[in-house]
Design an enzyme around this catalytic site. Structure first.
Site, PDB file in Angstrom:
ATOM      1  N   HIS A  76      39.896  36.910  42.422  1.00  0.00           N
ATOM      2  CA  HIS A  76      39.850  37.306  41.011  1.00  0.00           C
ATOM      3  C   HIS A  76      38.714  36.575  40.291  1.00  0.00           C
ATOM      4  O   HIS A  76      38.356  35.452  40.661  1.00  0.00           O
ATOM      5  CB  HIS A  76      41.196  36.953  40.365  1.00  0.00           C
ATOM      6  CG  HIS A  76      41.434  37.593  39.044  1.00  0.00           C
ATOM      7  ND1 HIS A  76      40.970  37.044  37.860  1.00  0.00           N
ATOM      8  CD2 HIS A  76      42.097  38.732  38.693  1.00  0.00           C
ATOM      9  CE1 HIS A  76      41.338  37.819  36.852  1.00  0.00           C
ATOM     10  NE2 HIS A  76      42.016  38.851  37.326  1.00  0.00           N
ATOM     11  N   TYR A 125      44.854  41.683  27.417  1.00  0.00           N
ATOM     12  CA  TYR A 125      44.740  40.394  26.738  1.00  0.00           C
ATOM     13  C   TYR A 125      45.804  40.315  25.645  1.00  0.00           C
ATOM     14  O   TYR A 125      46.137  41.318  25.011  1.00  0.00           O
ATOM     15  CB  TYR A 125      43.358  40.242  26.103  1.00  0.00           C
ATOM     16  CG  TYR A 125      42.206  40.230  27.085  1.00  0.00           C
ATOM     17  CD1 TYR A 125      42.121  39.257  28.080  1.00  0.00           C
ATOM     18  CD2 TYR A 125      41.197  41.181  27.005  1.00  0.00           C
ATOM     19  CE1 TYR A 125      41.060  39.235  28.972  1.00  0.00           C
ATOM     20  CE2 TYR A 125      40.123  41.166  27.891  1.00  0.00           C
ATOM     21  CZ  TYR A 125      40.058  40.190  28.877  1.00  0.00           C
ATOM     22  OH  TYR A 125      38.998  40.176  29.753  1.00  0.00           O
ATOM     23  N   PHE A 176      39.853  44.088  31.264  1.00  0.00           N
ATOM     24  CA  PHE A 176      38.780  43.086  31.180  1.00  0.00           C
ATOM     25  C   PHE A 176      37.908  43.233  29.930  1.00  0.00           C
ATOM     26  O   PHE A 176      37.113  42.363  29.614  1.00  0.00           O
ATOM     27  CB  PHE A 176      37.891  43.093  32.437  1.00  0.00           C
ATOM     28  CG  PHE A 176      38.593  42.635  33.672  1.00  0.00           C
ATOM     29  CD1 PHE A 176      38.931  41.302  33.863  1.00  0.00           C
ATOM     30  CD2 PHE A 176      38.941  43.543  34.670  1.00  0.00           C
ATOM     31  CE1 PHE A 176      39.595  40.868  35.006  1.00  0.00           C
ATOM     32  CE2 PHE A 176      39.607  43.127  35.822  1.00  0.00           C
ATOM     33  CZ  PHE A 176      39.928  41.781  35.987  1.00  0.00           C
ATOM     34  N   ASP A 190      47.328  42.607  33.163  1.00  0.00           N
ATOM     35  CA  ASP A 190      47.881  42.757  31.818  1.00  0.00           C
ATOM     36  C   ASP A 190      46.767  42.902  30.799  1.00  0.00           C
ATOM     37  O   ASP A 190      45.665  42.392  31.011  1.00  0.00           O
ATOM     38  CB  ASP A 190      48.655  41.489  31.423  1.00  0.00           C
ATOM     39  CG  ASP A 190      50.092  41.499  31.873  1.00  0.00           C
ATOM     40  OD1 ASP A 190      50.483  42.444  32.560  1.00  0.00           O
ATOM     41  OD2 ASP A 190      50.811  40.537  31.547  1.00  0.00           O
TER      42      ASP A 190
END
Length: 220
Positions: free
Chosen positions: A187, A67, A78, A65
């Site tokens: 992750h 932020y 990211f 998703d």
């Protein structure tokens, strides 16, 4: 239907834009932007495609998703805008790069410098409600980005796919590992980074693969 997206992507994705699920998605997104606060800003929804045209993709990094806090999301997974504090996952990415290839942690978290070199920074879901993680999941974005990955895997060769976490790994199941380099690990989130993201050497491995196939390495 008419979608404002970079031309090389528009050409290859046009059949997807005509499908009912995508038309329903567009109606949903338009409604959401009219009635509540959505990230990233509307003009940045397809920023990853604008920054990295289809034929220039050398590496794919897959997020989940955008932020969901103010001024963070800029359309690249990211990545955050200049002047914004690094989210924990991004900080762990920079730490791994430093440990892997020695590059110092940068002053800002704007990853457009990677995108311009051929790194497609793709979120699975391209929009989100402010302060509500996952709020736009299940409305069609995942089907759209599945197609993006499928087309890259099918029509390009020797692309590096960096898949971090079980969600990204599952989404990359369609990629032919004989045709592309697929690197997987936990992750970079603080909840899981110590289980194998830190120390995965993905950045040096990606560059070695690119060089071995006659491509310029990424300046991480």
């Amino acid at each position: 239907m008419e979608v404002r997206i970079e031309e090389s992507w528009k050409k290859i994705l046009q059949p997807e834009f005509e499908k009912d699920y995508f038309k329903n998605l567009v109606n949903f997104i338009h409604s959401e932007y009219r009635t509540t606060t959505i990230f990233p800003p509307g003009g940045k929804i397809f920023e990853a495609f604008k920054a990295t045209p289809f034929d220039q993709v050398k590496v794919v990094i897959l997020g989940q998703d955008p932020y969901h806090d103010v001024n963070q999301a800029n359309g690249l997974c990211f990545s955050v805008n200049k002047g914004v504090k690094f989210p924990p996952s991004l900080l762990n990415i920079f730490k791994e790069i430093k440990d892997d290839i020695g590059t110092e942690i940068p002053q800002d978290g704007d990853l457009s410098r990677w995108a311009k070199q051929g790194v497609l920074l793709l979120n699975s879901t391209l929009t989100v409600r402010a302060h509500f993680a996952g709020s736009h999941q299940g409305h069609g974005w995942e089907q759209f980005t599945d197609k993006v990955i499928e087309l890259l895997a099918e029509k390009r060769e020797n692309v590096v796919f960096l898949l971090w976490g079980s969600y990204a790994i599952k989404k990359g199941a369609v990629i032919d590992k004989h045709k592309h380099l697929v690197l997987t690990s936990p992750h970079p989130s603080p909840l899981s980074a110590h289980r194998g993201f830190l120390g995965n050497h993905h950045f040096s491995l990606a560059n070695s693969y690119l060089v071995s196939h006659g491509k310029q390495p990424i300046v991480w």
